[in-house]
Design a protein around this motif. Structure first.
Motif, PDB file in Angstrom:
ATOM      1  N   ALA A   1       0.374 -12.407   1.948  1.00 52.12           N
ATOM      2  CA  ALA A   1       1.661 -12.622   2.612  1.00 52.12           C
ATOM      3  C   ALA A   1       1.494 -12.713   4.132  1.00 52.12           C
ATOM      4  O   ALA A   1       2.120 -13.553   4.786  1.00 52.12           O
ATOM      5  CB  ALA A   1       2.628 -11.498   2.247  1.00 52.12           C
TER       6      ALA A   1
ATOM      7  N   ALA B   1      -2.275  -8.179  -9.104  1.00 53.90           N
ATOM      8  CA  ALA B   1      -1.435  -8.235  -7.896  1.00 53.90           C
ATOM      9  C   ALA B   1      -1.293  -6.853  -7.296  1.00 53.90           C
ATOM     10  O   ALA B   1      -0.204  -6.260  -7.270  1.00 53.90           O
ATOM     11  CB  ALA B   1      -0.070  -8.830  -8.233  1.00 53.90           C
TER      12      ALA B   1
ATOM     13  N   LEU C   1      -1.335 -15.055  -7.113  1.00 53.49           N
ATOM     14  CA  LEU C   1      -2.236 -14.118  -7.800  1.00 53.49           C
ATOM     15  C   LEU C   1      -2.091 -14.228  -9.309  1.00 53.49           C
ATOM     16  O   LEU C   1      -3.077 -14.108 -10.048  1.00 53.49           O
ATOM     17  CB  LEU C   1      -1.944 -12.691  -7.334  1.00 53.49           C
TER      18      LEU C   1
ATOM     19  N   ARG D   1      -1.073  -3.968  -4.369  1.00 52.05           N
ATOM     20  CA  ARG D   1      -0.165  -3.970  -3.228  1.00 52.05           C
ATOM     21  C   ARG D   1      -0.810  -4.572  -1.985  1.00 52.05           C
ATOM     22  O   ARG D   1      -0.217  -5.418  -1.312  1.00 52.05           O
ATOM     23  CB  ARG D   1       0.299  -2.540  -2.932  1.00 52.05           C
TER      24      ARG D   1
ATOM     25  N   THR E   1      -1.663  -8.370  -2.222  1.00 52.90           N
ATOM     26  CA  THR E   1      -0.422  -9.137  -2.056  1.00 52.90           C
ATOM     27  C   THR E   1       0.007  -9.186  -0.596  1.00 52.90           C
ATOM     28  O   THR E   1       0.372 -10.247  -0.069  1.00 52.90           O
ATOM     29  CB  THR E   1       0.699  -8.501  -2.899  1.00 52.90           C
ATOM     30  N   ARG E   2      -0.075  -8.051   0.059  1.00 49.27           N
ATOM     31  CA  ARG E   2       0.334  -8.013   1.469  1.00 49.27           C
ATOM     32  C   ARG E   2      -0.611  -8.833   2.339  1.00 49.27           C
ATOM     33  O   ARG E   2      -0.175  -9.478   3.295  1.00 49.27           O
ATOM     34  CB  ARG E   2       0.367  -6.561   1.946  1.00 49.27           C
TER      35      ARG E   2
ATOM     36  N   ALA F   1       2.697 -14.842  -2.515  1.00 50.09           N
ATOM     37  CA  ALA F   1       1.460 -14.109  -2.804  1.00 50.09           C
ATOM     38  C   ALA F   1       1.413 -13.662  -4.255  1.00 50.09           C
ATOM     39  O   ALA F   1       0.386 -13.819  -4.943  1.00 50.09           O
ATOM     40  CB  ALA F   1       1.345 -12.913  -1.862  1.00 50.09           C
ATOM     41  N   GLN F   2       2.510 -13.119  -4.769  1.00 47.88           N
ATOM     42  CA  GLN F   2       2.536 -12.625  -6.145  1.00 47.88           C
ATOM     43  C   GLN F   2       2.303 -13.748  -7.146  1.00 47.88           C
ATOM     44  O   GLN F   2       1.562 -13.583  -8.119  1.00 47.88           O
ATOM     45  CB  GLN F   2       3.872 -11.930  -6.415  1.00 47.88           C
TER      46      GLN F   2
ATOM     47  N   ILE G   1       5.937 -12.617   0.258  1.00 49.38           N
ATOM     48  CA  ILE G   1       5.526 -11.757  -0.857  1.00 49.38           C
ATOM     49  C   ILE G   1       5.605 -12.512  -2.178  1.00 49.38           C
ATOM     50  O   ILE G   1       4.702 -12.421  -3.024  1.00 49.38           O
ATOM     51  CB  ILE G   1       6.408 -10.494  -0.900  1.00 49.38           C
TER      52      ILE G   1
END
Length: 560
Positions: free
Chosen positions: A202, A193, A186, A195, A198-199, A182-183, A179
Motif C-alpha cells: 500500500a 496477506a 496478494l 498485515r 499489505t501495508r 494490496a490485498q 490497502i
C-alpha cells in the motif's frame, strides 16, 4: 537544490516576511494579464472562461487572489470534456460498488430497501451536483467547497478557509484504496496477506502515484483516463452478465428469488438507514471532482456543465444495474455474509473459481485508478489552500509551487502523502478502516450543509449577479433536508444499540469529525486572534513564484 531553495524561506526571508512593508515583492493588486500564452493556444477566451460573477460584483471574490491570479502557473488549461468526464467516473467508481452492497444490505435488512437507498443516493448526488454546478459556474476556479465557503462566509476572515483546510489535510488521505489494491494483488499471487506485507504494498502504491502525478503529469492523466475507461468496461460486463442471469439461461437456480417480497426484513431504525446512506453516498462520492481542478480545465464553465451530469449519469446507471446483477446471482444470505467480496461472489456463482480470481485483478486495478484520481484532485486542493496563505510549516511558497517540473504541484501531493502514510501504517485494519470511512463522511455533510445555506444566502442577497447555471429550488431544498437528516440521524440509538464498528460507540465517528473541525477553529484563533493580544497582526501581500504561481503571503506587523 538551488531550484528548491527559492521556495523555502531562509532566515533572511523570514525576517522580511515579518518586518517588511506589505507591498514588498508583492504582485500588484490589479489583475494579472489575462491573455496567458497557454490559453492563446486554445484560441480566444470565450465568456464561458471568465468569472463574470466577480467582474460584476468584486465583493464576491473568494479569498485573496483574483480569478486571473488564481489560474496562473502549472500546465494551464489542458483538460477537456472527455478527461473531465472520466475524472468524475474514475473518482466515483472505486471499490465501493464491488464491496459495499453487502454491508448496505446487512444494515437495512432487505433487497428492496437496499435498492431504494442506491436510488436515493443517485437522486441526492444529482441534487448536490446541480448545486455545485451553480457555484462552479459562478466561480470557475480550483478548490471546490473552499472557494464557495470563502465567497459566502467572509467573516470572521479566513475562518471558513482554515476549518476546510484542517479537514482537507487531516482527512484528505487515500489509504483504503491502497490497502484494497494490496490485498487483492496478494490474493492473485497466492501470498498470505499479512498485515505488514499489505501495508508495504500500500505504501508503494501511494508513493508511486505521488511520483506519477508530481514528475510526469501528462502521463498521470493518460493513466487515469485509461483506468477509468477500464472500470466502465468491467461494470458494463457485470450488467450484461446480470441480464443473462435474469433471462434464466444460466445455471443460477432462481435468479428472481430476491425480487419477490423484496422489502421483507427491512430495518425500522433511522440510524441504520443513515449509516447505510453514508456508505451509498461515499460510493457516489466524486461527482464534484472537476470543481476541484477548474484551473486546469479548458472553457471551464461549459465543460463543467457537460462533464458533471454526464459522468455522474454514467456511474448512477451502472451502479443500479450492477446491484440488480448481484441480487440476481446470489441469495440474500450469501450476499450479507460475503463481507467485502460481493462482486467476487457474483463471478464465482456465475463463472466459477477461475473467473473469481480474475475479478480480483479487476478490483485491484479499479482501486488503483481511484487512488490516482483522488490524488490528482487532492493535490490541487492542497495547492489552493497554500496559495491562500494559510500558515504551513516551511512557508507557503514551497507548498503552493509546482516544484520541481513547473507543471504539477508535487508539494501539494506530499501534503496528501503524509496523512496517507500515517493511516496505512498506524491503525489496526479490522475496525479502524470502516470507522475512518464513517469519520470522513460526517464533516463532508457539515460542509455540504453550509454550502447549500450559502446558496440560499447568495440568492437572497445577490439575486442579480451572473449565474451561468441555476439549480431548481426544490432540488436545493431536498438536498438541504437530506443533509440535516444525515447530520442528526447518526446520533439516534440503533435498534440493537450498536453501530457498524463495534465495540466503538455508534455516535463516536460523528464526535471525531466535529472535533477535527473544532481543531480548525482553534488553529484559526491561534493565527488570527492570539497575535492581537501581543500587539501584532498578519497583513497579506501577493508574490509571483518562478513557475508563474501567485501566492498570498502574510507578514507580521505591529498594530498601530
Amino acid at each position: 537544490m538551488s531550484r528548491l531553495a527559492q521556495y523555502i524561506p531562509t532566515w533572511r526571508r523570514g525576517r522580511r516576511d515579518e518586518d517588511a512593508p506589505a507591498d514588498a515583492a508583492a504582485v500588484p493588486a490589479e489583475p494579472l494579464d489575462t491573455k496567458r500564452s497557454k490559453e492563446e493556444s486554445d484560441g480566444d477566451e470565450s465568456l464561458a472562461s471568465k468569472e463574470l460573477t466577480t467582474v460584476v460584483d468584486p465583493d464576491l471574490n473568494p479569498g485573496e487572489l483574483t480569478f486571473e491570479e488564481d489560474a496562473e502557473g502549472g500546465m494551464g488549461r489542458h483538460l477537456g470534456v472527455f478527461s473531465c468526464t472520466l475524472l468524475i467516473v474514475g473518482r466515483i467508481i472505486g471499490t465501493g460498488i464491488f464491496s459495499t452492497p453487502s454491508s448496505i444490505l446487512g444494515s437495512v435488512g432487505s433487497v428492496g430497501a437496499s435498492l431504494m437507498l442506491w436510488v436515493l443516493g443517485f437522486v441526492l448526488s444529482f441534487c448536490g451536483l446541480f448545486i455545485w454546478l451553480e457555484f462552479g459556474t459562478m466561480f470557475p476556479r480550483s478548490g471546490g467547497e473552499k472557494v464557495y465557503l470563502e465567497a459566502v462566509y467572509k467573516r470572521p476572515r479566513h475562518l471558513a478557509t482554515i476549518i476546510f483546510a484542517t479537514n482537507a489535510i487531516v482527512l484528505g488521505f487515500t489509504a483504503s484504496g491502497c490497502i484494497v489494491f494490496a490485498q487483492n494483488i496478494l490474493i492473485v499471487a497466492g501470498h498470505p496477506a499479512s498485515r505488514w506485507v499489505t501495508r508495504g504494498i500500500a505504501l508503494g502504491v501511494i508513493g508511486f502515484v505521488t511520483l506519477l502525478h508530481g514528475l510526469t503529469p501528462r502521463l498521470g492523466v493518460w493513466v487515469m483516463n485509461g483506468l477509468s475507461l477500464f472500470k466502465i468496461v468491467i461494470l458494463v460486463f457485470i450488467v450484461i452478465t446480470g441480464w443473462v442471469v435474469l433471462s434464466g439461461k444460466t445455471h443460477i437456480a432462481d435468479p428472481h428469488a430476491n425480487f419477490r417480497n423484496a422489502f421483507a426484513g427491512s430495518s425500522h431504525s433511522s440510524n441504520d438507514y443513515a449509516t447505510a446512506t453514508f456508505k451509498v453516498l461515499n460510493a457516489y462520492a466524486g461527482w464534484s471532482n472537476v470543481n476541484y481542478v477548474l484551473n486546469n480545465v479548458k472553457n471551464p464553465v461549459r465543460t463543467l456543465k457537460i462533464a458533471g451530469p454526464l459522468g455522474l449519469g454514467i456511474c448512477a446507471v451502472l451502479y443500479l444495474l450492477a446491484n440488480v446483477s448481484y441480487f440476481a446471482a446470489a441469495t440474500k444470505d450469501e450476499i450479507i455474509h460475503s463481507g467485502t467480496t460481493v462482486a467476487s461472489l457474483f463471478f464465482h456463482n456465475v463463472f466459477g473459481a477461475k473467473a473469481q480470481k480474475a475479478l480480483t485483478v479487476f478490483v485491484a486495478l479499479s482501486a488503483l485508478g481511484n487512488v490516482i484520481t483522488i490524488t490528482f484532485a487532492a493535490a490541487r486542493i492542497n495547492q489552493e489552500l497554500a496559495k491562500e496563505g494559510i500558515p504551513l510549516p516551511f512557508g507557503n511558497r514551497f507548498w503552493a509551487s509546482n516544484w520541481p517540473t513547473g507543471k504539477s504541484p508535487l508539494p501539494g501531493l506530499i501534503i496528501h502523502l503524509i496523512p496517507s502514510i500515517i493511516v496505512i501504517i498506524a491503525p489496526p485494519p479490522s475496525v479502524a478502516y470502516p470507522f475512518i470511512l464513517d469519520v470522513e463522511g460526517y464533516p463532508s455533510q457539515i460542509f455540504n450543509l453550509f454550502v447549500v445555506l450559502g446558496l440560499f444566502w447568495l440568492r437572497y442577497t445577490k439575486p442579480n449577479v451572473p449565474r451561468p447555471f441555476k439549480v431548481w429550488w426544490p432540488l436545493t431544498v431536498f438536498f438541504l433536508a437530506a443533509a440535516v437528516f444525515l447530520l442528526v440521524a447518526p446520533f439516534l440509538r440503533p435498534a440493537n444499540g450498536k453501530g457498524d464498528t463495534p465495540p466503538l460507540p455508534y455516535y463516536l465517528y460523528c464526535l471525531v469529525g466535529i472535533a477535527i473541525m473544532a481543531v480548525g477553529v482553534l488553529y484559526w484563533a491561534a493565527w488570527r486572534v492570539v497575535p492581537r493580544w501581543f500587539g501584532y497582526e498578519y497583513v497579506s501581500r501577493k508574490e509571483k513564484l518562478a513557475d508563474g504561481t501567485v501566492v498570498t503571503l502574510f507578514s507580521r506587523q505591529k498594530l498601530e
